[in-house]
Scaffold this active site. Structure first.
Site, PDB file in Angstrom:
ATOM      1  N   SER A  76       6.118 -17.225  22.884  1.00 50.58           N
ATOM      2  CA  SER A  76       4.678 -17.321  23.082  1.00 50.58           C
ATOM      3  C   SER A  76       4.074 -15.924  23.262  1.00 50.58           C
ATOM      4  O   SER A  76       4.299 -15.046  22.433  1.00 50.58           O
ATOM      5  CB  SER A  76       4.371 -18.241  24.265  1.00 50.58           C
ATOM      6  OG  SER A  76       3.010 -18.560  24.308  1.00 50.58           O
ATOM      7  N   ASP A  99       3.451 -27.002  16.453  1.00 50.16           N
ATOM      8  CA  ASP A  99       2.867 -26.128  17.464  1.00 50.16           C
ATOM      9  C   ASP A  99       1.526 -25.567  17.003  1.00 50.16           C
ATOM     10  O   ASP A  99       1.476 -24.856  15.992  1.00 50.16           O
ATOM     11  CB  ASP A  99       3.842 -24.988  17.759  1.00 50.16           C
ATOM     12  CG  ASP A  99       3.354 -24.059  18.852  1.00 50.16           C
ATOM     13  OD1 ASP A  99       2.385 -24.414  19.553  1.00 50.16           O
ATOM     14  OD2 ASP A  99       3.949 -22.976  19.006  1.00 50.16           O
ATOM     15  N   HIS A 137       6.463 -25.569  20.676  1.00 48.64           N
ATOM     16  CA  HIS A 137       6.383 -24.177  21.119  1.00 48.64           C
ATOM     17  C   HIS A 137       7.757 -23.680  21.565  1.00 48.64           C
ATOM     18  O   HIS A 137       8.314 -24.157  22.543  1.00 48.64           O
ATOM     19  CB  HIS A 137       5.392 -24.128  22.283  1.00 48.64           C
ATOM     20  CG  HIS A 137       4.691 -22.821  22.454  1.00 48.64           C
ATOM     21  ND1 HIS A 137       4.040 -22.168  21.442  1.00 48.64           N
ATOM     22  CD2 HIS A 137       4.527 -22.034  23.559  1.00 48.64           C
ATOM     23  CE1 HIS A 137       3.484 -21.059  21.903  1.00 48.64           C
ATOM     24  NE2 HIS A 137       3.785 -20.954  23.176  1.00 48.64           N
TER      25      HIS A 137
END
Length: 480
Positions: free
Chosen positions: A169, A401, A427
């Protein structure tokens, strides 16, 4: 982005800077295997890497895991912590890779988050040192500090260990940017679900939620948004209380909360948690608002553990350093560097169109003051966005995602990019397995609807790592 609860220690303050912390020992989660280690270590970090005269320092927390380390010359894996407290080294797929490569694993908490805050007061003025650029220099300084300690311990005078950097991320973006800005300090990087493209208006986020949901679930979510919008003027507080969010006085905050509740299920590999109850309710002619409110209370606020105050601008304005400060800190980074303003597409939207760019800009101004806004052009100019000219960076994304549209989804020279496709691939699937939350130990992929898709990408990750680490070991083969 996920904000985890922050665990703070006692502080001893001098001139507003944190100079010492009382260590809290291992967390209970480590006993169930969720962490490889929770034993805290500390490093004195420079506060401002860009000032030639300000030499203030602060205490930054880190962890090390040496069980698989092939001393003294094995690789060192730097696992970057992102926008939340870092309470240990998570037992995800990195433990499998560490065992395979005989690597040590170290992890540095991001400045300001968790116990690594330079200040006890998080005023806008005091947040001026909170940026991805400062964080990258933190990682570089820590990398040098840790390499020196290893070299000293094993009397390695000239030869460094090969390093490889990991992140998911925002920390995935930091992983890519670290290789970009400090190629001499790492053999390569894994940038999992890496949000490297700062985006001012981000309607693609909502479109992906619709695609991931499928026709029936998407239609139900859209109807829920319409029903809540219709009822809110007359039912007000009672309607918000039905969702466990009575404290959200600003309607925009409430609608952002409602949208994120659905996002969470898709982003973290649990699409049926939201889709099954609302589709069944729609088919049975039941009240969709009731069904969605139950999902939010049971899963989003219950199992997942989100808190409505994360979306409350009154809460975000609080400047005292507490366990709940993480949301203010991340919004500051959003409002100054990356934006990712999740706005409704011009048509066929799930989220309410009133949660628009103006809502986000007003939030930034209200929470942090006049003149605070995200300069995404400068961020992308500095890092290159999804057109980065780096090398030896692996980009991975899950097909479901929504954040993948801020990542690098196409391969380029020496920077392979892989999409892991399955119904619940969200994710950080390559590192976390399925679901992505709650944690699957060692990133177990067997609950992914297509485990082979995960295994295939992981094999490609290993092949790239094997090559790049070997090039670091052999100077004749090494190319930066």
């Amino acid at each position: 982005m996920l904000f985890l609860p922050l665990l703070l220690s006692l502080l001893s303050i001098s001139d507003g800077y944190v100079t010492h912390r009382t260590e809290l020992r291992g967390l209970s989660q480590s006993q169930s295997g969720n962490y490889l280690t929770t034993s805290e270590l500390w490093f004195n970090q420079t506060l401002d890497h860009f000032s030639p005269y300000d030499h203030h320092q602060f205490a930054q927390r880190y962890y090390e895991f040496l069980d698989y380390f092939q001393m003294p010359d094995g690789p060192i894996f730097l696992k970057i912590c992102g926008e939340s407290a870092c309470n240990g080294i998570t037992n995800d797929y990195i433990s499998v890779l560490a065992k395979k490569f005989g690597a040590a694993v170290v992890s540095l908490e991001h400045r300001y988050y968790g116990k690594s805050s330079p200040f006890t007061s998080l005023t806008t003025e005091n947040l001026k040192y909170l940026s991805s650029k400062q964080a990258l220099f933190d990682l570089a300084a820590f990398r040098q500090f840790y390499q020196d300690s290893i070299s000293s311990k094993f009397n390695k005078s000239n030869k460094e260990n090969p390093w490889f950097v990991f992140g998911v991320s925002y920390s995935g973006a930091l992983s890519a940017w670290f290789r970009l800005k400090f190629p001499h300090l790492t053999c390569g990087s894994l940038a999992s679900s890496a949000v490297v493209q700062a985006i001012y208006e981000f309607p693609e986020f909502d479109r992906q939620i619709g695609d991931s949901a499928g026709a029936e679930c998407k239609a139900a979510l859209q109807e829920i948004t319409q029903l809540v919008e219709q009822r809110l003027p007359s039912e007000g507080k009672a309607l918000k209380a039905q969702f466990g969010a009575a404290e959200l006085d600003v309607d925009g905050d409430f609608f952002y909360f409602l949208a994120d509740a659905a996002v969470t299920a898709f982003q973290y590999g649990n699409p049926d948690k939201v889709c099954s109850p609302i589709v069944e309710a729609k088919k049975a002619g039941k009240d969709l608002v009731d069904a969605y409110a139950k999902y939010i209370k049971d899963y989003f606020l219950g199992t997942f553990g989100e808190r409505p105050q994360t979306y409350d601008q009154k809460h975000l304005k609080k400047t005292a350093l507490t366990e709940e400060s993480g949301s203010r800190l991340w919004w500051f980074q959003v409002c100054t560097e990356v934006a990712y303003f999740q706005v409704a597409p011009s048509n066929d939207s799930i989220r309410l169109s009133k949660v628009d760019t103006r809502y986000h800009l007003d939030l930034c101004k209200n929470v942090f003051g006049q003149g605070i806004y995200p300069d995404v052009d400068a961020t992308n100019l500095y890092y290159g966005g999804n057109k980065t000219a780096g090398s030896k960076i692996i980009f991975t994304n899950g097909s479901q995602d929504p954040w993948r549209h801020a990542s690098k989804q196409t391969s380029s020279q020496d920077m392979p990019s892989y999409i892991i496709s399955c119904y619940n691939c969200g994710h950080g699937t390559d590192m976390r397995g399925c679901p992505q939350s709650p944690l699957s130990l060692e990133g177990n992929a067997e609950k992914c609807t297509t485990p082979d898709a995960v295994h295939k990408v992981r094999q490609q990750i290993i092949e790239n790592m094997d090559l790049w680490l070997s090039e670091c070991h052999d100077p004749l083969r090494r190319s930066i």
